[in-house]
Design an enzyme around this catalytic site. Sequence first.
Site, PDB file in Angstrom:
ATOM      1  N   SER A 107     -28.419 -25.162   5.859  1.00 56.96           N
ATOM      2  CA  SER A 107     -29.421 -24.088   5.855  1.00 56.96           C
ATOM      3  C   SER A 107     -28.716 -22.749   6.065  1.00 56.96           C
ATOM      4  O   SER A 107     -27.526 -22.631   5.765  1.00 56.96           O
ATOM      5  CB  SER A 107     -30.469 -24.355   6.939  1.00 56.96           C
ATOM      6  OG  SER A 107     -31.555 -23.483   6.807  1.00 56.96           O
ATOM      7  N   ASN A 108     -29.411 -21.760   6.559  1.00 53.62           N
ATOM      8  CA  ASN A 108     -28.807 -20.446   6.823  1.00 53.62           C
ATOM      9  C   ASN A 108     -29.551 -19.794   7.986  1.00 53.62           C
ATOM     10  O   ASN A 108     -30.510 -20.369   8.520  1.00 53.62           O
ATOM     11  CB  ASN A 108     -28.855 -19.582   5.565  1.00 53.62           C
ATOM     12  CG  ASN A 108     -30.277 -19.390   5.088  1.00 53.62           C
ATOM     13  OD1 ASN A 108     -31.080 -18.732   5.741  1.00 53.62           O
ATOM     14  ND2 ASN A 108     -30.622 -20.004   3.966  1.00 53.62           N
TER      15      ASN A 108
END
Length: 218
Positions: free
Chosen positions: A23-24
Site C-alpha cells: 500500500s502507501n
Amino acid sequence: MALTILITSGPTREYIDPVRFISNASSGKMGKAIAEYALEKDCNVIVIKGPSVPIETSDKCKVIDVISTEEMLAAVKRNLKYADVFIGAAAVSDYRPVKVSKIKIKKDSDILNLQLIKNPDIIKYVAEHKKNQIVIGFALESNNLLSYAKKKLKEKNLDMIVANDVSTIGSNKSMPCLLFKCGKTKKIKLSSKENIAKEIINEAIRIFKNNNTCKKNN
Ligand code: PMT
C-alpha cells in the site's frame, strides 16, 4: 440543480497473504477535505475510499469503503453515472501480487520474490467513459513534478490535474500547482488541505459551469 461530485480517496491495499499487503502512506485527508467543502457548496457527494480517515455519511454524502484497486474500480463503475464531476484523489496501488497466498507466508527463505501485475487505471477508465463529465486527477511525484503531471493530464485525458510534491502524502498541508487542459496553470501557496480543497472544488464548479472553456494564462 446541485452538482454531484464523485471522489476517490485514500490508499488501496493489495494483499500478499491474509496479514500482509502492499500500500502507501495516503491518509485520505485530502479526499475528506474535498468532500467536506463540496458539501458546503451544496453539492451531493459520493466518496469511494480505501482504508483511511473516516468521513461522515449523510443524506448528501454517501461513503463507500473499499480495500483493493479492483474493488475501487468496481465501485466507481457503479457510481459514475450519478457524477457531474469526478475527482481522483486516491493514491491507487499501481500493482498487485499475481498470487495471493491463502495462508500466512512463512519466512523460511532469505529472499522472497513477489511477482506483481499492473492494476487497472481507474481515472483513465473514467475519462474514457465520461459523458459531459469533468474529470480531475492528482499527480504525486518525487522529481520532475510538472513535466510528469503534464504527461498524465494528457495521457489520462483529464480536464485538470493537481500536481503535488511527494511530501503532501499524509501531511496536513500542501503547495500544489493546478494544471488545466487548455494549458493554463495556477500555483497555490503552502496552505492547509482544507484550503486546497476550496481551490479544487471552486475550479471544478467553474469548469463545469463554463462548459470546459478556459483562457490560457501568459
Ligand atoms: O491522502 P493524503 O494523505 O491526504 O494525501 C493526498 C494525496 C497526496 C494522496 C493526493 O492528493 C494525491 O496526490 N493523490 C494521487 C496520488 C497518486 O497516486 O498519484 P499518481 O500520480 O500515481 O496517479 C495519477 C492519478 O491517477 C491520480 O488521480 C490517481 O488517483 C489516478 N490513478 C492512478 C493509478 C491507478 N491505477 N488508477 C488511478 O485512478
